[in-house]
Design a protein around this motif. Sequence first.
Motif, PDB file in Angstrom:
ATOM      1  N   THR A   1       0.850  -1.194   0.000  1.00 16.13           N
ATOM      2  CA  THR A   1       0.000   0.000   0.000  1.00 16.13           C
ATOM      3  C   THR A   1       0.876   1.231   0.000  1.00 16.13           C
ATOM      4  O   THR A   1       1.042   1.906   1.020  1.00 16.13           O
TER       5      THR A   1
ATOM      6  N   ARG B   1      -6.700   2.165   0.991  1.00 17.00           N
ATOM      7  CA  ARG B   1      -6.802   0.884   1.681  1.00 17.00           C
ATOM      8  C   ARG B   1      -6.327  -0.236   0.766  1.00 17.00           C
ATOM      9  O   ARG B   1      -6.608  -0.231  -0.420  1.00 17.00           O
TER      10      ARG B   1
ATOM     11  N   ILE C   1     -13.605  -0.387  10.016  1.00 12.84           N
ATOM     12  CA  ILE C   1     -12.843   0.311   8.968  1.00 12.84           C
ATOM     13  C   ILE C   1     -13.021   1.827   9.113  1.00 12.84           C
ATOM     14  O   ILE C   1     -12.054   2.601   8.998  1.00 12.84           O
TER      15      ILE C   1
ATOM     16  N   ASP D   1     -10.106   4.576   9.936  1.00 16.72           N
ATOM     17  CA  ASP D   1      -9.826   5.624   8.958  1.00 16.72           C
ATOM     18  C   ASP D   1      -9.419   6.940   9.631  1.00 16.72           C
ATOM     19  O   ASP D   1      -8.835   7.818   8.997  1.00 16.72           O
TER      20      ASP D   1
ATOM     21  N   THR E   1      -5.436  -3.703   6.135  1.00 14.82           N
ATOM     22  CA  THR E   1      -5.712  -3.001   4.886  1.00 14.82           C
ATOM     23  C   THR E   1      -5.617  -1.481   5.042  1.00 14.82           C
ATOM     24  O   THR E   1      -5.992  -0.752   4.129  1.00 14.82           O
ATOM     25  N   HIS E   2      -5.133  -1.022   6.192  1.00 17.06           N
ATOM     26  CA  HIS E   2      -5.050   0.421   6.422  1.00 17.06           C
ATOM     27  C   HIS E   2      -3.908   1.009   5.588  1.00 17.06           C
ATOM     28  O   HIS E   2      -2.837   0.391   5.446  1.00 17.06           O
TER      29      HIS E   2
END
Length: 445
Positions: free
Chosen positions: A39, A44, A118, A122, A152-153
Amino acid sequence: MHTPPFRLAQTTDAAVRTGDDARLRAADACCVPSSVQLTRGRRRGKLSELDPHLHCSVIGTCLTTHELRKLVPKFTELDRQQASDLQIHHAAVELAIAGGTGSKALNKALDERYAGAIRRFDQATDEEAVLALWNEALKIGDIPPAYWALMTHPYATMPVRQSAFGELHMLSHLVGAANRADIRRLVALEEENAALRDKVERQQSRLREVSAERDTMVEQLTERIVKLTAQATLQPSIDSAELAAEMQTLQQKLAESEQRLALHTNRREAAELRAQEEQGIAEALRQSRDQALALLKVVQAECHALESATLNALDQGGARRAGLENVRGMRVVYVGGRPGSNTALKALVSSAGGEFVVHDGGVEDRKGLLAAALPGADIVVFPVDCIDHDSMNMLKRVCERHQVDYYPLRTASVASFIELIARVHADRTPVANARPPSAFCLRHG
């Protein structure tokens, strides 16, 4: 502990720069780390973009077996009813590694289920904030949503992910220690449950008696009220004040009886509700105890085999080595394991007159050598706690093609290997294409 408890293959920076994605995807989802930063932009990440060694923990932690059984068969040939939990888990990991529609469906299911977590993550704008939210989730036990949101951050770097992976891995070790406390609590709950059942039966018996007494008293009071009313009508000269006082007394007794009946009814209902809850808890703990006892039986068998082999070696004056005389003239291929135990096993088999070939499953040895070593083997052995999914699947296919017997070991220990050799010698029935004795994976759940 931030890495898996077994040796990992090292991915060079040159392979990363040249985009060797095919080799990375072919690696095992549990056993191969990567230094690729997936990433790089502030967005994400996707499930297919995560390092392959994280897929197994993400699938096993964030999605239940029930959800996987509904989703995985849509993209594989597995039967939803007949496939074991381990097969469903392996298929989900392979879909995540391969990418494509199956990985997208898994990613969508995770995003929809953990949308709240999520949104909460964020708000984090750096690595420290992400770790702070993760630590907060660990304290309250809300791990699956926070684990997916962290992985997935956009600010979750490889050290952050490895830190979360290590903490999650160590939590799995606490389950075994908690089983003993669960067994003690199960015994106490069963005793308490039996006492509550007896108490409920006594209260129900008492309630029936009180209800019968109350009905009898109501009938008697009703008849008496009717008689008194009739007497008051026929004999106006009777003192109305005394009649009213007696009627009031009778009404008070009737109200007291109804209150006692309501009290006993509430107590009975509360006792029945508590008994049902305790019965459910006892059933869950009984299942945990059965699993712990099954694992204990396996460990006892291994210890017994190791003890018997040691006593035999002492009785024979060292003529036989650790009870492995059965492997004389045999070629044993051992796939996976740990370097220390592999060296000891090779020495034992060689001293017994057998040939012991070790292949690490693709960590340092090429996987092409594994396919070449299997056809000439008498038996093939692999420990389920130290072998990757890809090597195990290829091993089974090659063994079935060349009709070579293969046996799974519970662990990579010397005791497990000796117990297997003793069991194979005692039971001469061929077990080629045999499935593992349990669908429970010691590494993946």
